[in-house]
Write an enzyme that holds these catalytic residues in place. Structure first.
Site, mmCIF file in Angstrom:
data_model
loop_
_atom_site.group_PDB
_atom_site.id
_atom_site.type_symbol
_atom_site.label_atom_id
_atom_site.label_comp_id
_atom_site.label_asym_id
_atom_site.label_seq_id
_atom_site.Cartn_x
_atom_site.Cartn_y
_atom_site.Cartn_z
ATOM 1 N N ASN A 13 0.881 -1.166 0.000
ATOM 2 C CA ASN A 13 0.000 0.000 0.000
ATOM 3 C C ASN A 13 0.917 1.214 0.000
ATOM 4 O O ASN A 13 1.545 1.519 1.012
ATOM 5 C CB ASN A 13 -0.888 -0.030 1.258
ATOM 6 C CG ASN A 13 -1.686 1.250 1.426
ATOM 7 O OD1 ASN A 13 -1.744 2.090 0.524
ATOM 8 N ND2 ASN A 13 -2.306 1.411 2.596
ATOM 9 N N LYS A 15 0.158 4.248 -0.141
ATOM 10 C CA LYS A 15 -0.418 5.411 0.547
ATOM 11 C C LYS A 15 -0.192 6.669 -0.317
ATOM 12 O O LYS A 15 -0.301 6.576 -1.528
ATOM 13 C CB LYS A 15 0.150 5.529 1.962
ATOM 14 C CG LYS A 15 -0.003 4.202 2.735
ATOM 15 C CD LYS A 15 0.282 4.307 4.193
ATOM 16 C CE LYS A 15 0.092 2.942 4.857
ATOM 17 N NZ LYS A 15 0.291 2.979 6.310
ATOM 18 N N HIS A 99 -9.204 1.210 4.846
ATOM 19 C CA HIS A 99 -7.930 1.348 5.547
ATOM 20 C C HIS A 99 -8.110 2.238 6.785
ATOM 21 O O HIS A 99 -8.890 3.200 6.761
ATOM 22 C CB HIS A 99 -6.869 1.946 4.615
ATOM 23 C CG HIS A 99 -5.501 1.848 5.199
ATOM 24 N ND1 HIS A 99 -5.029 2.757 6.113
ATOM 25 C CD2 HIS A 99 -4.540 0.906 5.064
ATOM 26 C CE1 HIS A 99 -3.802 2.389 6.491
ATOM 27 N NE2 HIS A 99 -3.489 1.270 5.872
ATOM 28 N N GLU A 101 -6.406 4.523 7.978
ATOM 29 C CA GLU A 101 -6.162 5.958 7.783
ATOM 30 C C GLU A 101 -7.392 6.639 7.184
ATOM 31 O O GLU A 101 -7.672 7.798 7.473
ATOM 32 C CB GLU A 101 -4.909 6.154 6.904
ATOM 33 C CG GLU A 101 -3.647 5.836 7.705
ATOM 34 C CD GLU A 101 -2.508 5.260 6.894
ATOM 35 O OE1 GLU A 101 -2.506 5.350 5.656
ATOM 36 O OE2 GLU A 101 -1.594 4.677 7.532
ATOM 37 N N GLU A 171 -5.183 -5.323 10.265
ATOM 38 C CA GLU A 171 -4.158 -4.313 10.527
ATOM 39 C C GLU A 171 -4.426 -3.647 11.871
ATOM 40 O O GLU A 171 -5.217 -2.689 11.943
ATOM 41 C CB GLU A 171 -4.167 -3.251 9.418
ATOM 42 C CG GLU A 171 -3.861 -3.794 8.039
ATOM 43 C CD GLU A 171 -3.266 -2.721 7.133
ATOM 44 O OE1 GLU A 171 -2.109 -2.872 6.757
ATOM 45 O OE2 GLU A 171 -3.946 -1.746 6.845
ATOM 46 N N GLY A 177 2.737 1.939 10.783
ATOM 47 C CA GLY A 177 3.667 3.061 10.666
ATOM 48 C C GLY A 177 4.375 3.415 11.956
ATOM 49 O O GLY A 177 5.010 4.463 12.058
ATOM 50 N N SER A 217 3.658 -2.530 10.118
ATOM 51 C CA SER A 217 5.110 -2.610 10.278
ATOM 52 C C SER A 217 5.673 -3.974 9.883
ATOM 53 O O SER A 217 6.648 -4.439 10.476
ATOM 54 C CB SER A 217 5.525 -2.228 11.706
ATOM 55 O OG SER A 217 5.098 -0.910 12.014
HETATM 56 P P1 13P Z 1 3.266 0.052 7.603
HETATM 57 O O1 13P Z 1 3.767 -1.216 6.967
HETATM 58 O O2 13P Z 1 4.010 1.278 7.146
HETATM 59 O O3 13P Z 1 3.149 -0.061 9.080
HETATM 60 O O4 13P Z 1 1.780 0.267 7.046
HETATM 61 C C1 13P Z 1 0.901 -0.785 7.101
HETATM 62 C C2 13P Z 1 -0.312 -0.407 6.366
HETATM 63 O O5 13P Z 1 -1.042 0.477 6.771
HETATM 64 C C3 13P Z 1 -0.618 -1.110 5.116
HETATM 65 O O6 13P Z 1 -1.891 -0.804 4.671
#
Ligand code: 13P
Length: 255
Positions: A13, A15, A99, A101, A171, A177, A217
Site C-alpha cells: 500500500n 499510501k 484502511h 487511515e 491491521e 507506521g 510494520s
Molecule cells: P506500515 O507497513 O508502514 O506499518 O503500514 C501498514 C499499512 O497500513 C498497510 O496498509
C-alpha cells in the site's frame, strides 16, 4: 499461511507516495527482482494518479496494480471520489477498502466501508478489506470482540459467492507506521478470530478459502515469522513496500 487451502497475497500500500514517474521507476526496479516468484500474488495499491504509469510498467510481469479506495456510488456529486466503473475503465480490478487511515482521518465508518466493498464487488473487483483494533481496544482486552464486530458490520449483506473476491487485511492500528509489529502470536490469534467469524457467517468452507493478511510494520526482518503462522496468509505492507529490496525479501519469505 496454508497454501494447500488458500492463496498467499503480498500487497503493498503505497499510501500518498510515488508520483507517476516514481511509480514507473519503482516497478521497473522491482519487476526483475520478483520475476518467477509465483507462490504468492504480488499487488501494489497506488495513488489514483500513478495507477496508469504503474500498470504500464508492470505489463507482462507478475505484478498487479490496484487502487487505494473506491466510492460506493457509480457517479455524481461526490467531489474527490472515484467510482468502481472508473477504476475498471483503466483496467484496475483490485482495490483497498476501509484502511484505518481512511477511517481515522477521513471519517469512514463500518457502514461506508460496507457500501464501498459492496460497490466494488458488484463491479466484479477484488477487495482487500482492511480492519483491526486501536491501541485502547487492545489494552482493554477487547481485540477479539472488536475484530468480530468489524467483520460482521463490514461484510453485512455480502454473499458467500462474493467472498471469493474478498481478502481481509488484519491491521492493528497501533502497529501501522509505528515500527511496533504485532507478535506472530498476536497476529495469529486475531486472524484466527476473524476466520472463525467468517465461518460463523458463511460456513467453514468459505472461511478456510479466505485469504487473511497481516499488516502493520511488516518488513524484511519479521515477515517470515509472521507468515509462518497458519492463519496469516500474506501481508499488507506500507513503508517497506516503497523499498524494492525490502518488499522483495517479504515476497521471498512467502515462497
Ligand atoms: P506500515 O507497513 O508502514 O506499518 O503500514 C501498514 C499499512 O497500513 C498497510 O496498509
Amino acid at each position: 499461511m496454508n497454501p494447500a487451502k488458500r492463496r498467499t497475497v503480498i500487497a503493498g500500500n503505497w499510501k500518498m507516495n510515488f508520483t507517476p514517474a516514481e511509480a514507473t521507476a519503482f516497478i521497473n526496479e522491482i519487476k526483475p527482482m520478483v520475476a518467477g516468484k509465483d507462490n504468492c500474488d504480488i499487488i501494489f495499491c497506488a495513488p489514483f494518479v500513478s495507477i496508469a504509469a504503474a500498470m504500464e510498467a508492470a505489463k507482462g510481469s507478475n505484478i498487479v496494480i490496484g487502487a487505494e479506495n473506491v466510492h460506493y456510488e457509480a457517479k455524481g456529486a461526490y467531489t474527490g471520489e472515484i467510482s468502481a466503473d472508473m477504476l475498471k475503465a483503466i483496467g484496475v480490478n483490485t482495490v483497498l477498502v476501509g484502511h484505518s487511515e481512511r477511517r481515522q482521518y477521513f471519517g469512514e465508518t463500518d457502514e461506508t466501508v460496507n457500501l464501498r466493498t459492496k460497490a466494488a464487488l458488484a463491479a466484479g473487483m477484488r477487495v482487500i478489506l482492511c480492519m483491526g483494533e486501536v491501541k485502547e481496544q487492545r489494552l482493554a482486552g477487547i481485540t477479539n470482540e472488536v475484530c468480530a464486530m468489524q467483520i460482521k458490520l463490514d461484510l453485512a449483506g455480502i454473499s458467500a459467492e462474493d467472498m471469493k473476491n474478498v481478502i481481509i487485511a488484519y491491521e492493528p492500528v497501533w502497529a501501522i507506521g509505528t515500527g511496533l509489529t504485532a507478535t506472530p502470536e498476536q497476529a495469529e490469534d486475531a486472524c484466527a478470530v476473524i476466520r472463525a467469524t467468517i465461518a460463523e457467517l458463511y460456513g467453514n468452507e468459505v472461511a478456510e478459502a479466505t485469504t487473511i493478511q497481516y499488516g502493520g510494520s511488516m518488513n524484511d526482518a519479521n515477515a517470515a515469522e509472521l507468515l509462518s503462522k497458519p492463519n496469516v496468509d500474506g501481508g499488507l505492507i506500507g513503508g517497506a513496500s516503497l523499498v524494492a529490496k525490502k518488499f522483495t525479501a517479504i515476497v521471498d519469505a512467502a515462497q
